[in-house]
Design a protein around this motif. Structure first.
Motif, short mmCIF file in Angstrom:
data_model
loop_
_atom_site.label_atom_id
_atom_site.label_comp_id
_atom_site.label_asym_id
_atom_site.label_seq_id
_atom_site.Cartn_x
_atom_site.Cartn_y
_atom_site.Cartn_z
N MET A 4 -3.67 -23.83 -5.85
CA MET A 4 -4.30 -22.68 -6.51
C MET A 4 -3.82 -22.56 -7.96
N VAL A 5 -2.53 -22.75 -8.16
CA VAL A 5 -1.98 -22.68 -9.52
C VAL A 5 -2.52 -23.85 -10.36
N ALA A 6 -2.58 -25.05 -9.76
CA ALA A 6 -3.13 -26.22 -10.48
C ALA A 6 -4.59 -25.97 -10.86
N ASN A 7 -5.36 -25.36 -9.96
CA ASN A 7 -6.75 -25.03 -10.28
C ASN A 7 -6.84 -24.03 -11.41
N MET A 8 -5.96 -23.04 -11.39
CA MET A 8 -5.96 -22.06 -12.47
C MET A 8 -5.66 -22.74 -13.81
N LEU A 9 -4.67 -23.64 -13.81
CA LEU A 9 -4.34 -24.36 -15.04
C LEU A 9 -5.50 -25.26 -15.48
N GLY A 10 -6.15 -25.90 -14.52
CA GLY A 10 -7.31 -26.74 -14.84
C GLY A 10 -8.43 -25.92 -15.46
N LEU A 11 -8.64 -24.73 -14.93
CA LEU A 11 -9.67 -23.86 -15.50
C LEU A 11 -9.29 -23.40 -16.90
N LEU A 12 -8.01 -23.10 -17.11
CA LEU A 12 -7.55 -22.69 -18.44
C LEU A 12 -7.73 -23.82 -19.45
N VAL A 13 -7.35 -25.02 -19.08
CA VAL A 13 -7.43 -26.16 -20.00
C VAL A 13 -8.89 -26.50 -20.34
N THR A 14 -9.78 -26.37 -19.35
CA THR A 14 -11.19 -26.74 -19.58
C THR A 14 -12.04 -25.55 -20.01
N GLY A 15 -11.42 -24.44 -20.27
CA GLY A 15 -12.18 -23.26 -20.68
C GLY A 15 -13.12 -22.75 -19.58
N GLY A 16 -12.69 -22.90 -18.34
CA GLY A 16 -13.50 -22.44 -17.22
C GLY A 16 -14.60 -23.41 -16.83
N ARG A 17 -14.58 -24.60 -17.38
CA ARG A 17 -15.65 -25.57 -17.11
C ARG A 17 -15.12 -26.80 -16.37
N LEU A 18 -14.38 -26.55 -15.33
CA LEU A 18 -13.85 -27.64 -14.51
C LEU A 18 -14.97 -28.32 -13.73
N LEU A 19 -16.00 -27.54 -13.37
CA LEU A 19 -17.16 -28.06 -12.63
C LEU A 19 -18.42 -27.89 -13.46
N ALA A 42 -0.30 -34.96 -8.65
CA ALA A 42 1.04 -35.00 -9.25
C ALA A 42 1.80 -33.71 -8.98
N CYS A 43 1.10 -32.59 -9.03
CA CYS A 43 1.75 -31.30 -8.75
C CYS A 43 2.23 -31.23 -7.30
N VAL A 44 1.36 -31.60 -6.37
CA VAL A 44 1.73 -31.55 -4.95
C VAL A 44 2.80 -32.60 -4.64
N GLY A 45 2.61 -33.82 -5.14
CA GLY A 45 3.61 -34.86 -4.92
C GLY A 45 4.95 -34.50 -5.53
N GLY A 46 4.91 -33.89 -6.69
CA GLY A 46 6.14 -33.46 -7.35
C GLY A 46 6.92 -32.45 -6.51
N TYR A 47 6.20 -31.55 -5.85
CA TYR A 47 6.86 -30.58 -4.96
C TYR A 47 7.63 -31.30 -3.87
N PHE A 48 6.98 -32.25 -3.20
CA PHE A 48 7.64 -32.94 -2.09
C PHE A 48 8.81 -33.79 -2.57
N VAL A 49 8.59 -34.60 -3.60
CA VAL A 49 9.66 -35.48 -4.08
C VAL A 49 10.85 -34.68 -4.61
N ALA A 50 10.58 -33.64 -5.39
CA ALA A 50 11.68 -32.82 -5.92
C ALA A 50 12.44 -32.12 -4.80
N SER A 51 11.73 -31.63 -3.81
CA SER A 51 12.39 -30.95 -2.68
C SER A 51 13.25 -31.92 -1.88
N LEU A 100 -5.87 -36.25 -10.41
CA LEU A 100 -4.56 -36.87 -10.64
C LEU A 100 -3.51 -35.81 -10.95
N PHE A 101 -3.90 -34.81 -11.74
CA PHE A 101 -3.00 -33.70 -12.06
C PHE A 101 -2.61 -32.94 -10.79
N GLU A 102 -3.60 -32.63 -9.97
CA GLU A 102 -3.35 -31.89 -8.73
C GLU A 102 -2.45 -32.69 -7.78
#
Length: 165
Positions: free
Chosen positions: A32-47, A64-73, A60-62
């Protein structure tokens, strides 16, 4: 490398899967946070108007975010948030904290069934999701027969899940 649970027994599969359900809630929040960031970066035009993804980089960004959570934990204490209440920990066979390469291999092999979503254009989303589920079931079958209760990603990466007595 710190020794965490050098003599702890292997974790039963049901505890691993229950912890994974807890982690899926965390993954949902991360997405959800990654989607919010994606929307912010694309000016609400992710789709686009047909609901197709405009930003090629977003999956790839999404991931990396999820994979980063697991690897860091796993690297920082051997536990994800879902593993903590069940008192289970990711270690090597000797009880050490897994190395970065081991963690990245484990993550890649565990996430490999997601690649089956590439079949969606030929078989449809429902069947592709079933293929992912079946692949994960196959991934965990070794944990039922392996004396150290390792799944495919643990066997390939040289890791295991342990629970203290």
């Amino acid at each position: 490398m710190s020794r965490t649970f050098p003599t702890a027994p292997p974790c039963p599969l049901w505890r691993r899967l229950t912890a994974l359900v807890y982690d899926l809630l965390i993954v949902l929040a991360i997405m959800m946070v990654a989607n919010m960031l994606g929307l912010l970066v694309t000016g609400g035009r992710l789709l686009d108007e047909q609901q197709h993804l405009r930003a090629w980089w977003f999956p790839l960004f999404e991931a990396a975010c999820v994979g980063g959570y697991f690897v860091a934990s796993w690297r920082r204490g051997g536990q994800t948030i879902g593993m903590r209440p069940w008192r289970i920990r990711l270690t090597t066979a000797t009880g050490d904290t897994p190395s970065w390469p081991q963690l990245l291999v484990r993550l890649g092999v565990a996430a490999a069934p997601w690649l089956l979503l590439g079949l969606t254009q030929w078989v449809g989303l429902r069947l592709a999701l079933w293929a992912v589920l079946v692949a994960w079931i196959v991934w965990y079958i070794p944990a039922l027969i392996d004396p150290r209760r390792r799944a495919v990603h643990d066997i390939v990466a040289g890791t295991e899940i342990r629970s203290p007595p």
